[in-house]
Design a protein around this motif. Sequence first.
Motif, PDB file in Angstrom:
ATOM      1  N   ALA A 117       0.834  -1.205   0.000  1.00 31.78           N
ATOM      2  CA  ALA A 117       0.000   0.000   0.000  1.00 31.78           C
ATOM      3  C   ALA A 117       0.869   1.254   0.000  1.00 31.78           C
ATOM      4  N   MET A 118       0.381   2.272  -0.686  1.00 29.35           N
ATOM      5  CA  MET A 118       1.120   3.519  -0.822  1.00 29.35           C
ATOM      6  C   MET A 118       0.219   4.705  -0.519  1.00 29.35           C
ATOM      7  N   GLY A 119       0.848   5.825  -0.126  1.00 23.59           N
ATOM      8  CA  GLY A 119       0.138   7.088  -0.015  1.00 23.59           C
ATOM      9  C   GLY A 119      -1.068   7.028   0.892  1.00 23.59           C
ATOM     10  N   PHE A 120      -2.205   7.457   0.347  1.00 18.94           N
ATOM     11  CA  PHE A 120      -3.433   7.521   1.125  1.00 18.94           C
ATOM     12  C   PHE A 120      -3.978   6.141   1.477  1.00 18.94           C
ATOM     13  N   ASP A 121      -3.453   5.104   0.833  1.00 22.37           N
ATOM     14  CA  ASP A 121      -3.913   3.748   1.130  1.00 22.37           C
ATOM     15  C   ASP A 121      -3.295   3.183   2.405  1.00 22.37           C
ATOM     16  N   ILE A 122      -2.293   3.869   2.968  1.00 25.18           N
ATOM     17  CA  ILE A 122      -1.691   3.418   4.227  1.00 25.18           C
ATOM     18  C   ILE A 122      -2.442   4.074   5.374  1.00 25.18           C
ATOM     19  N   GLU A 123      -3.175   3.311   6.102  1.00 27.24           N
ATOM     20  CA  GLU A 123      -3.963   3.857   7.203  1.00 27.24           C
ATOM     21  C   GLU A 123      -3.053   4.451   8.282  1.00 27.24           C
ATOM     22  N   ASN A 124      -3.507   5.549   8.836  1.00 29.54           N
ATOM     23  CA  ASN A 124      -2.811   6.239   9.931  1.00 29.54           C
ATOM     24  C   ASN A 124      -1.441   6.789   9.539  1.00 29.54           C
ATOM     25  N   GLN A 125      -1.188   6.908   8.228  1.00 32.90           N
ATOM     26  CA  GLN A 125       0.092   7.459   7.774  1.00 32.90           C
ATOM     27  C   GLN A 125      -0.133   8.589   6.765  1.00 32.90           C
ATOM     28  N   LEU A 126      -1.208   9.349   6.959  1.00 28.98           N
ATOM     29  CA  LEU A 126      -1.571  10.371   5.985  1.00 28.98           C
ATOM     30  C   LEU A 126      -0.451  11.366   5.719  1.00 28.98           C
ATOM     31  N   GLY A 127       0.267  11.753   6.768  1.00 25.94           N
ATOM     32  CA  GLY A 127       1.300  12.768   6.617  1.00 25.94           C
ATOM     33  C   GLY A 127       2.418  12.358   5.680  1.00 25.94           C
ATOM     34  N   ASN A 128       2.591  11.047   5.456  1.00 27.71           N
ATOM     35  CA  ASN A 128       3.669  10.573   4.595  1.00 27.71           C
ATOM     36  C   ASN A 128       3.442  10.910   3.126  1.00 27.71           C
ATOM     37  N   THR A 129       2.260  11.341   2.781  1.00 34.89           N
ATOM     38  CA  THR A 129       1.966  11.644   1.372  1.00 34.89           C
ATOM     39  C   THR A 129       2.472  13.013   0.954  1.00 34.89           C
ATOM     40  N   GLN A 130       2.835  13.863   1.920  1.00 29.53           N
ATOM     41  CA  GLN A 130       2.921  15.284   1.642  1.00 29.53           C
ATOM     42  C   GLN A 130       3.880  15.663   0.515  1.00 29.53           C
ATOM     43  N   ASN A 131       5.170  15.353   0.616  1.00 25.25           N
ATOM     44  CA  ASN A 131       6.084  15.803  -0.434  1.00 25.25           C
ATOM     45  C   ASN A 131       5.988  14.939  -1.679  1.00 25.25           C
ATOM     46  N   VAL A 132       5.566  13.689  -1.527  1.00 25.50           N
ATOM     47  CA  VAL A 132       5.396  12.820  -2.689  1.00 25.50           C
ATOM     48  C   VAL A 132       4.295  13.365  -3.592  1.00 25.50           C
ATOM     49  N   LEU A 133       3.125  13.612  -3.031  1.00 26.64           N
ATOM     50  CA  LEU A 133       2.014  14.111  -3.844  1.00 26.64           C
ATOM     51  C   LEU A 133       2.345  15.477  -4.434  1.00 26.64           C
ATOM     52  N   ARG A 134       2.985  16.334  -3.664  1.00 26.32           N
ATOM     53  CA  ARG A 134       3.366  17.655  -4.170  1.00 26.32           C
ATOM     54  C   ARG A 134       4.252  17.514  -5.405  1.00 26.32           C
ATOM     55  N   ASN A 135       5.209  16.585  -5.349  1.00 26.83           N
ATOM     56  CA  ASN A 135       6.081  16.338  -6.498  1.00 26.83           C
ATOM     57  C   ASN A 135       5.325  15.739  -7.675  1.00 26.83           C
ATOM     58  N   LEU A 136       4.497  14.744  -7.401  1.00 31.80           N
ATOM     59  CA  LEU A 136       3.776  14.076  -8.485  1.00 31.80           C
ATOM     60  C   LEU A 136       2.920  15.055  -9.272  1.00 31.80           C
ATOM     61  N   LEU A 137       2.243  15.948  -8.572  1.00 27.19           N
ATOM     62  CA  LEU A 137       1.347  16.884  -9.250  1.00 27.19           C
ATOM     63  C   LEU A 137       2.104  17.947 -10.026  1.00 27.19           C
ATOM     64  N   MET A 138       3.402  18.108  -9.746  1.00 28.53           N
ATOM     65  CA  MET A 138       4.228  19.052 -10.501  1.00 28.53           C
ATOM     66  C   MET A 138       4.718  18.472 -11.820  1.00 28.53           C
TER      67      MET A 138
END
Length: 709
Positions: free
Chosen positions: A133-154
């Motif tokens: 599981a990655m990103g938002f699919d990892i329960e209780n680990q929401l904060g881990n998405t922050q710089n990854v998603l920011r990069n992906l959307l760029m």
Amino acid sequence: MKNILDKFSLRHYYAENYENTEIEKNVILYESRDGGAITDSPLALFLSLANNKDYANFQHVWVVKDKLSSLNLINVPESLKSKITFVERNSKEYVDYMLTAKYLITNSTFQSWFSKKEEQVYINTWHGTPLKAMGFDIENQLGNTQNVLRNLLMTDYFLSPNPHTTEIFAGSGYKMRGIYKGEIIESGYPRIDLTKETSSDDAKNLLKELGIELESTLPVVVYMPTWRGNDTQNPSDSIAQVIAEMKYFRKEFLGKYNIILKVHPYLYKKAKNYKELSGILIDDAMDANLVLAATDILITDFSSVFFDYLVTDKPIIFYAWDQDIDSEDRGMYLDMAELPGPILKTVIEIADYLSDIDQLSQDYLGKYLRAKEKYVPYDDGNVSKRVVNYIFKKEKSSQLVVKKIDSEKEKLLFYPGNLDNNGITQSFINLTNALDYQKYDVTVFTNTPKSHFFHNYQKLNKNIRLIFRTGSPNFSEKEQMLHDKINKSGLITSLPEVAFKREAHRLFSGLSFDKAIDFSGYSFYWSKFVAFSDSRVKMIFQHNDLYAEMTKEIDGKFPHKKLTGVFELYHYFDKVISVSKALMTINSHKLSKYLETEQLDYLPNLIFLGNDFVSEKKEEALLNLNGIYSFINSEIRIFQNPKVNSVFEVKSFSKNEIVKVLSTKKVQDIILVKILVNDIYLGWVEFSELKFSGNETKKVVKVKKSQAL
């Protein structure tokens, strides 16, 4: 001495030069594993570009941690080594290239201060087909998405090896669908070309150069465990266990197999210090796909490396001694029954399987072929060439599928506050569950979740996309000092608009929105970034009598005194929205010097009347209008009683009269207030006839939490 800056200075330097540096059109910057090695898909793309005379005019800049390391070029053919310019990560020179390189290629993410310029082309190759599981699919680990998603959307181009990977990133994993402006290139992984096109002998010779002891006549068995845990800087693997396992295998298969080890980069620094692994531990600098080219049998746990190995048609063994633990820590996207090899739980079982592998592996042929069709359908050894020619020449291919996942939906950006336990949060939760997601694409921007408020995040509608603030603001030193001064005082004296626009661009990955909405309306710090976002319409909510909130004193302190800064920011918003018509009237009068009439609007709030939350306030509580006013008009109707058909008379007044409001009552949709004029009681007037002048600060007694919002 190395010209290395600390992260704080890097950020300032980047910000200071962001607007005044020009893009170098022929420069390509590559970064793999945070500069840890020249490897992976960025390496494969470099090889394709550097070997093609059509791209001879490019300068190839590789990010490394140490320019002087003898291992930097271990994966690069001798003929191409001279074409590489090294730059040390986190040096001034590195930031200069990040500011000026036309093309930026990474297999992971760039640092939190990086913010792609419009003229730059960002290519993200990522580093594996999702198994866990990655990103938002990892329960209780929401904060881990922050710089990854920011990069992906760029990114302008995101490379995907198969439809499965595309769906995880576009869908539940990172929720790119609906807002991502770039292109997903689904054509295989460039790095798998290294496995397909490198001869086994060449790969084995490279292993020997790195000190691996191999008997040339024996098959090569490679154990490639992934890392365990959720913290990449502190993996939970046990070196002692790995050493014991390797000792057992080598003893059991002495003279039958070469059994060697390649651990995850996160673990290598620790593992290389153990002499017991000398001669069998593959140097971290060697590309994993080159290792696969030398591999006859792969043993792994639940590392995504097995997807890449499928192109070899050679046996895979899954060593899952901690399957029950690992599946609890992070969910899996695959059913274990689909895996193209046996799932074994002890080294003894593995030894038994290896003893008769030719026969036993036939049992998994069907699963193997199905996995190949699903996960490596494009990997024919020409992925790099196809990707390069599409990005740089727009050449199309039947083996290259371009997917655009943006939508025509109206794009909304919300700042809801920090989702603390209060009425505003509950109102926002209800709002997310009331929106029409066939019409709206919704992004919610907030701070990294606090653990004790995590349950509120879980109540948000699952269709929303969360973006968390990551890193420190992209301000120059001068801008930082000015920002700190403004943020401390809550007073805007000289607003650094360029800095706030730059920071909003960083936070929101350069995305544009149809509407940006500060639903909280309380935070001077956060309101600035909504106000300076790239949005067609900007709105800010008012949930209370904000002037009264600003002047409210509790135990000798004024907790909301910085609301003056929010009021001054109203100038940058198109709409200032109250949660009731009555509240709109109150705030429009008391905050009239900050507002224009055309900005005002109201929207009834969505409050859950349940055990956890109560209505924000009763209507009467919202109508606390006591204070000092003046008359807007010269002729005023004075009512004897606060009733619909009350007797009234018209009187003339000067606009300089001092009017004091004593009491308030709402009659149908009209607000009537009881007044004194120059301290003489006259009766009741319509509140809309008054202009707010000020209010006395009153001591407020603390209430119990159960009574608070």
